[in-house]
Design a protein around this motif. Structure first.
Motif, PDB file in Angstrom:
ATOM      1  N   GLY A 151      -0.207   0.090 -13.848  1.00  0.00           N
ATOM      2  CA  GLY A 151      -0.199  -1.032 -12.912  1.00  0.00           C
ATOM      3  C   GLY A 151      -0.279  -0.601 -11.464  1.00  0.00           C
ATOM      4  N   TRP A 152      -0.125   0.686 -11.210  1.00  0.00           N
ATOM      5  CA  TRP A 152      -0.193   1.198  -9.834  1.00  0.00           C
ATOM      6  C   TRP A 152      -1.575   1.750  -9.501  1.00  0.00           C
ATOM      7  CZ3 TRP A 152       3.374  -0.847  -7.146  1.00  0.00           C
ATOM      8  CH2 TRP A 152       4.594  -1.162  -7.741  1.00  0.00           C
ATOM      9  N   PHE A 153      -2.561   1.447 -10.356  1.00  0.00           N
ATOM     10  CA  PHE A 153      -3.942   1.864 -10.125  1.00  0.00           C
ATOM     11  C   PHE A 153      -4.819   0.627 -10.128  1.00  0.00           C
ATOM     12  CE2 PHE A 153      -1.901   5.624 -11.651  1.00  0.00           C
ATOM     13  CZ  PHE A 153      -2.530   6.666 -10.987  1.00  0.00           C
ATOM     14  N   ALA A 154      -5.710   0.523  -9.138  1.00  0.00           N
ATOM     15  CA  ALA A 154      -6.610  -0.631  -9.055  1.00  0.00           C
ATOM     16  C   ALA A 154      -7.472  -0.734 -10.310  1.00  0.00           C
ATOM     17  CB  ALA A 154      -7.491  -0.527  -7.812  1.00  0.00           C
ATOM     18  N   GLY A 155      -7.837   0.412 -10.878  1.00  0.00           N
ATOM     19  CA  GLY A 155      -8.652   0.431 -12.091  1.00  0.00           C
ATOM     20  C   GLY A 155      -7.836   0.444 -13.366  1.00  0.00           C
ATOM     21  N   GLU A 205       0.833  -1.203   0.000  1.00  0.00           N
ATOM     22  CA  GLU A 205       0.000   0.000   0.000  1.00  0.00           C
ATOM     23  C   GLU A 205       0.871   1.257   0.000  1.00  0.00           C
ATOM     24  OE1 GLU A 205      -4.147   1.488   2.023  1.00  0.00           O
ATOM     25  OE2 GLU A 205      -3.091  -0.216   2.887  1.00  0.00           O
ATOM     26  N   GLU A 206       1.938   1.255   0.780  1.00  0.00           N
ATOM     27  CA  GLU A 206       2.885   2.379   0.789  1.00  0.00           C
ATOM     28  C   GLU A 206       3.529   2.540  -0.589  1.00  0.00           C
ATOM     29  OE1 GLU A 206       5.878   2.078   3.859  1.00  0.00           O
ATOM     30  OE2 GLU A 206       4.369   1.534   5.356  1.00  0.00           O
ATOM     31  N   LEU A 207       3.936   1.413  -1.179  1.00  0.00           N
ATOM     32  CA  LEU A 207       4.611   1.437  -2.476  1.00  0.00           C
ATOM     33  C   LEU A 207       3.696   1.985  -3.568  1.00  0.00           C
ATOM     34  CD1 LEU A 207       7.082   0.696  -4.241  1.00  0.00           C
ATOM     35  CD2 LEU A 207       6.069  -1.591  -4.473  1.00  0.00           C
ATOM     36  N   TYR A 208       2.476   1.446  -3.653  1.00  0.00           N
ATOM     37  CA  TYR A 208       1.608   1.900  -4.742  1.00  0.00           C
ATOM     38  C   TYR A 208       1.212   3.363  -4.568  1.00  0.00           C
ATOM     39  CZ  TYR A 208      -3.372   2.230  -3.344  1.00  0.00           C
ATOM     40  OH  TYR A 208      -4.574   2.632  -2.839  1.00  0.00           O
ATOM     41  N   LEU A 209       1.005   3.808  -3.323  1.00  0.00           N
ATOM     42  CA  LEU A 209       0.682   5.226  -3.107  1.00  0.00           C
ATOM     43  C   LEU A 209       1.853   6.126  -3.491  1.00  0.00           C
ATOM     44  CD1 LEU A 209      -1.332   5.008   0.229  1.00  0.00           C
ATOM     45  CD2 LEU A 209      -2.224   5.582  -2.045  1.00  0.00           C
ATOM     46  N   SER A 210       3.076   5.696  -3.170  1.00  0.00           N
ATOM     47  CA  SER A 210       4.246   6.506  -3.544  1.00  0.00           C
ATOM     48  C   SER A 210       4.427   6.518  -5.055  1.00  0.00           C
ATOM     49  CB  SER A 210       5.512   6.018  -2.839  1.00  0.00           C
ATOM     50  OG  SER A 210       5.986   4.822  -3.403  1.00  0.00           O
TER      51      SER A 210
END
Length: 112
Positions: free
Chosen positions: A85-89, A32-37
């Motif tokens: 790839g860093w977005f759920a959608g 979660e930290e990684l994808y938000l960054s």
């Protein structure tokens, strides 16, 4: 994060985070930290792509400079390709988040 305000968005996001963290063999909180960054870093990536100046010396670069520029260009293109790839959608969510600015980035990458 994006899509969380829609009905069921929180559940879908949580499911996506759980799946991604399992696939990457990471703790959920670390992913979660990684994808938000990564998402927060996209405006800087977009700025880098739109401002990329390959061959800025009018064709008088040394071989090492050309090689370094090519490497930088390849890395930028790879980052742009991986961005959704860093977005759920996926791509759809990323494009709706950044709109016309993202389309400019895509056109710039195609031109490079």
């Amino acid at each position: 994060a994006g899509g969380a305000d829609k009905g069921g968005g929180d559940a879908r996001l949580a499911q996506w985070i759980a799946l991604q963290s399992k696939t990457r063999k990471m703790e959920t909180s670390k992913f979660e930290e990684l994808y938000l960054s990564k998402q927060k870093g996209l405006p800087a990536l977009m700025h880098k792509v739109l401002g990329f100046e390959g061959g800025a010396n009018g064709g008088e670069e040394e071989d090492g400079e050309v090689e370094a520029q090519m490497q930088a260009l390849l890395e930028l293109c790879e980052e742009v390709g991986d961005a959704s790839g860093w977005f759920a959608g996926g791509y759809k969510e990323m494009k709706s988040t950044f709109g016309e600015e993202w389309l400019k980035v895509e056109r710039r990458v195609e031109a490079m």
